[in-house]
Structures are given as C-alpha cells and as structure tokens.
Motif scaffolding. Structure first.
Motif, PDB file in Angstrom:
ATOM      1  N   ALA A   1      -0.713   0.573 -15.155  1.00  0.00           N
ATOM      2  CA  ALA A   1      -1.637   0.147 -14.100  1.00  0.00           C
ATOM      3  C   ALA A   1      -2.838  -0.561 -14.721  1.00  0.00           C
ATOM      4  O   ALA A   1      -3.132  -0.386 -15.899  1.00  0.00           O
ATOM      5  N   VAL A   2      -3.535  -1.351 -13.903  1.00  0.00           N
ATOM      6  CA  VAL A   2      -4.712  -2.054 -14.417  1.00  0.00           C
ATOM      7  C   VAL A   2      -5.953  -1.173 -14.411  1.00  0.00           C
ATOM      8  O   VAL A   2      -6.853  -1.374 -15.218  1.00  0.00           O
ATOM      9  N   ALA A   3      -5.999  -0.191 -13.487  1.00  0.00           N
ATOM     10  CA  ALA A   3      -7.179   0.663 -13.399  1.00  0.00           C
ATOM     11  C   ALA A   3      -6.926   1.805 -12.428  1.00  0.00           C
ATOM     12  O   ALA A   3      -5.918   1.828 -11.721  1.00  0.00           O
ATOM     13  N   PHE A   4      -7.879   2.729 -12.405  1.00  0.00           N
ATOM     14  CA  PHE A   4      -7.915   3.827 -11.441  1.00  0.00           C
ATOM     15  C   PHE A   4      -9.232   3.745 -10.692  1.00  0.00           C
ATOM     16  O   PHE A   4     -10.293   3.619 -11.313  1.00  0.00           O
ATOM     17  N   VAL A   5      -9.157   3.793  -9.356  1.00  0.00           N
ATOM     18  CA  VAL A   5     -10.341   3.815  -8.514  1.00  0.00           C
ATOM     19  C   VAL A   5     -10.190   4.978  -7.542  1.00  0.00           C
ATOM     20  O   VAL A   5      -9.229   5.011  -6.774  1.00  0.00           O
TER      21      VAL A   5
ATOM     22  N   LEU B   1      -1.266  -1.036  -4.406  1.00  0.00           N
ATOM     23  CA  LEU B   1      -2.299  -0.009  -4.430  1.00  0.00           C
ATOM     24  C   LEU B   1      -1.556   1.308  -4.286  1.00  0.00           C
ATOM     25  O   LEU B   1      -0.925   1.563  -3.262  1.00  0.00           O
ATOM     26  N   LEU B   2      -1.588   2.138  -5.323  1.00  0.00           N
ATOM     27  CA  LEU B   2      -0.692   3.289  -5.447  1.00  0.00           C
ATOM     28  C   LEU B   2      -1.455   4.607  -5.546  1.00  0.00           C
ATOM     29  O   LEU B   2      -2.214   4.819  -6.500  1.00  0.00           O
ATOM     30  N   ASP B   3      -1.225   5.484  -4.573  1.00  0.00           N
ATOM     31  CA  ASP B   3      -1.805   6.821  -4.598  1.00  0.00           C
ATOM     32  C   ASP B   3      -1.107   7.653  -5.667  1.00  0.00           C
ATOM     33  O   ASP B   3       0.107   7.546  -5.865  1.00  0.00           O
TER      34      ASP B   3
ATOM     35  N   LEU C   1      -2.771  -0.838  -9.023  1.00  0.00           N
ATOM     36  CA  LEU C   1      -4.070  -0.183  -9.044  1.00  0.00           C
ATOM     37  C   LEU C   1      -3.861   1.230  -8.520  1.00  0.00           C
ATOM     38  O   LEU C   1      -3.353   1.419  -7.411  1.00  0.00           O
ATOM     39  N   LEU C   2      -4.202   2.225  -9.329  1.00  0.00           N
ATOM     40  CA  LEU C   2      -4.043   3.624  -8.943  1.00  0.00           C
ATOM     41  C   LEU C   2      -5.255   4.116  -8.172  1.00  0.00           C
ATOM     42  O   LEU C   2      -6.390   3.692  -8.435  1.00  0.00           O
ATOM     43  N   THR C   3      -5.018   5.052  -7.244  1.00  0.00           N
ATOM     44  CA  THR C   3      -6.094   5.678  -6.500  1.00  0.00           C
ATOM     45  C   THR C   3      -5.723   7.121  -6.190  1.00  0.00           C
ATOM     46  O   THR C   3      -4.549   7.499  -6.278  1.00  0.00           O
ATOM     47  N   SER C   4      -6.721   7.920  -5.858  1.00  0.00           N
ATOM     48  CA  SER C   4      -6.499   9.315  -5.486  1.00  0.00           C
ATOM     49  C   SER C   4      -7.755   9.855  -4.828  1.00  0.00           C
ATOM     50  O   SER C   4      -8.860   9.408  -5.127  1.00  0.00           O
ATOM     51  N   SER C   5      -7.567  10.831  -3.943  1.00  0.00           N
ATOM     52  CA  SER C   5      -8.730  11.509  -3.363  1.00  0.00           C
ATOM     53  C   SER C   5      -9.375  12.444  -4.379  1.00  0.00           C
ATOM     54  O   SER C   5     -10.532  12.821  -4.236  1.00  0.00           O
ATOM     55  N   ASP C   6      -8.640  12.786  -5.427  1.00  0.00           N
ATOM     56  CA  ASP C   6      -9.163  13.604  -6.523  1.00  0.00           C
ATOM     57  C   ASP C   6      -9.730  12.656  -7.577  1.00  0.00           C
ATOM     58  O   ASP C   6      -8.982  12.028  -8.331  1.00  0.00           O
ATOM     59  N   SER C   7     -11.041  12.538  -7.634  1.00  0.00           N
ATOM     60  CA  SER C   7     -11.662  11.568  -8.546  1.00  0.00           C
ATOM     61  C   SER C   7     -11.413  11.897 -10.014  1.00  0.00           C
ATOM     62  O   SER C   7     -11.593  11.050 -10.881  1.00  0.00           O
TER      63      SER C   7
ATOM     64  N   VAL D   1       0.865  -1.180   0.000  1.00  0.00           N
ATOM     65  CA  VAL D   1       0.000   0.000   0.000  1.00  0.00           C
ATOM     66  C   VAL D   1       0.900   1.228   0.000  1.00  0.00           C
ATOM     67  O   VAL D   1       1.727   1.400   0.900  1.00  0.00           O
ATOM     68  N   VAL D   2       0.725   2.081  -1.018  1.00  0.00           N
ATOM     69  CA  VAL D   2       1.568   3.270  -1.168  1.00  0.00           C
ATOM     70  C   VAL D   2       0.714   4.527  -1.060  1.00  0.00           C
ATOM     71  O   VAL D   2      -0.156   4.775  -1.900  1.00  0.00           O
ATOM     72  N   ASP D   3       0.968   5.297   0.000  1.00  0.00           N
ATOM     73  CA  ASP D   3       0.280   6.565   0.230  1.00  0.00           C
ATOM     74  C   ASP D   3       1.115   7.330   1.248  1.00  0.00           C
ATOM     75  O   ASP D   3       1.710   6.718   2.137  1.00  0.00           O
TER      76      ASP D   3
END
Length: 136
Positions: A94-98, A48-50, A75-81, A3-5
């Motif tokens: 990456a496989v996706a952004f959530v 899981l990468l911020d 899998l990319l993620t961000s608080s900015d949708s 988990v990367v954040d």
C-alpha cells in the motif's frame, strides 16, 4: 476507485468524500473475494481498503492486490488508528495508512497521484499532485 469496507453506510460516505475530491468511484466491496472480483472486473486505478474485513484482513488483501500484473494503488484505512503505520502499509504494497477519523481532512486525491507513489508513498503526508491521473 474501489471502496472496500464491510460497512455499506461507510462505503457510501467515503465514496462521496472521494467524489468531492474529484475521484471517480467505480464500485464497492465488503470482503476479500468481492474485492478481488471487483478489481478484475472494474480495473480501478485505486483502492481504499479497510484493514478490518470479515475473513482475511486488509493486509492480506493488499498483498494479494500488490501481486497482480497491474496492481491498483492501495490506501489502507481503519477505525483503529493504531492498526497500522506507514511502514506496515508499505510492507503490504500500500502507499499509506490513514485512520478513518482523518479521511475527511486528508487530500485523498494526492495519495492516488503518480507523484505520491514515485516519492515512495511513505511519510505520513501525500506528495504534491503531479497532475491528472486516470480515475476509476
């Protein structure tokens, strides 16, 4: 899983979420250097990468991970949708952004399944899980 954040509290919350979905969390990282070191040391099957990290952003880190001999599923993620879309996620390996707001309701295990990557990993919804995957 790694988990990367840069927010330790978020790392703990999302780690519990991943564990609740049957994924093993092997470690955490808060920036590019920690991520690359942890991936080499722990050899996680998924990350899981911020996107919003100090220094280089998550797109850059995802590109670096994709260039490895045995790249983990990212899998990319961000608080900015609006920070990314599925096409941008695919472009950096990456496989996706959530969005972070959607993580609790997402079937995260499916994103890290072999069936999801085989389906191209793009399209907003994970493909059905094709069975167990080595977690880590």
């Amino acid at each position: 899983m790694l988990v990367v954040d840069d927010n330790p509290a978020f790392r703990e919350v999302v780690s519990e979420l991943l564990r609740a979905q049957g994924l093993d969390v092997a470690g955490h990282a808060g920036d590019e250097d920690e991520t690359l070191s942890a991936v080499q040391r722990l050899r996680p099957s998924g990350v899981l990468l911020d996107l919003q990290l100090p220094g280089r952003d998550g797109f850059h880190v995802a590109n670096r991970l994709a260039a490895l001999d045995r790249p983990p599923t990212v899998l990319l993620t961000s608080s900015d949708s609006d920070a990314a879309n599925q096409s941008l996620a695919h472009d950096c390996g990456a496989v996706a952004f959530v969005p972070k707001a959607d993580l609790a309701g997402a079937d995260l295990r499916s994103y890290f399944s072999p069936g999801y990557r085989a389906s191209g990993g793009i399209g907003g919804r994970p493909a059905p899980d094709d069975g167990p995957r080595e977690s880590g």
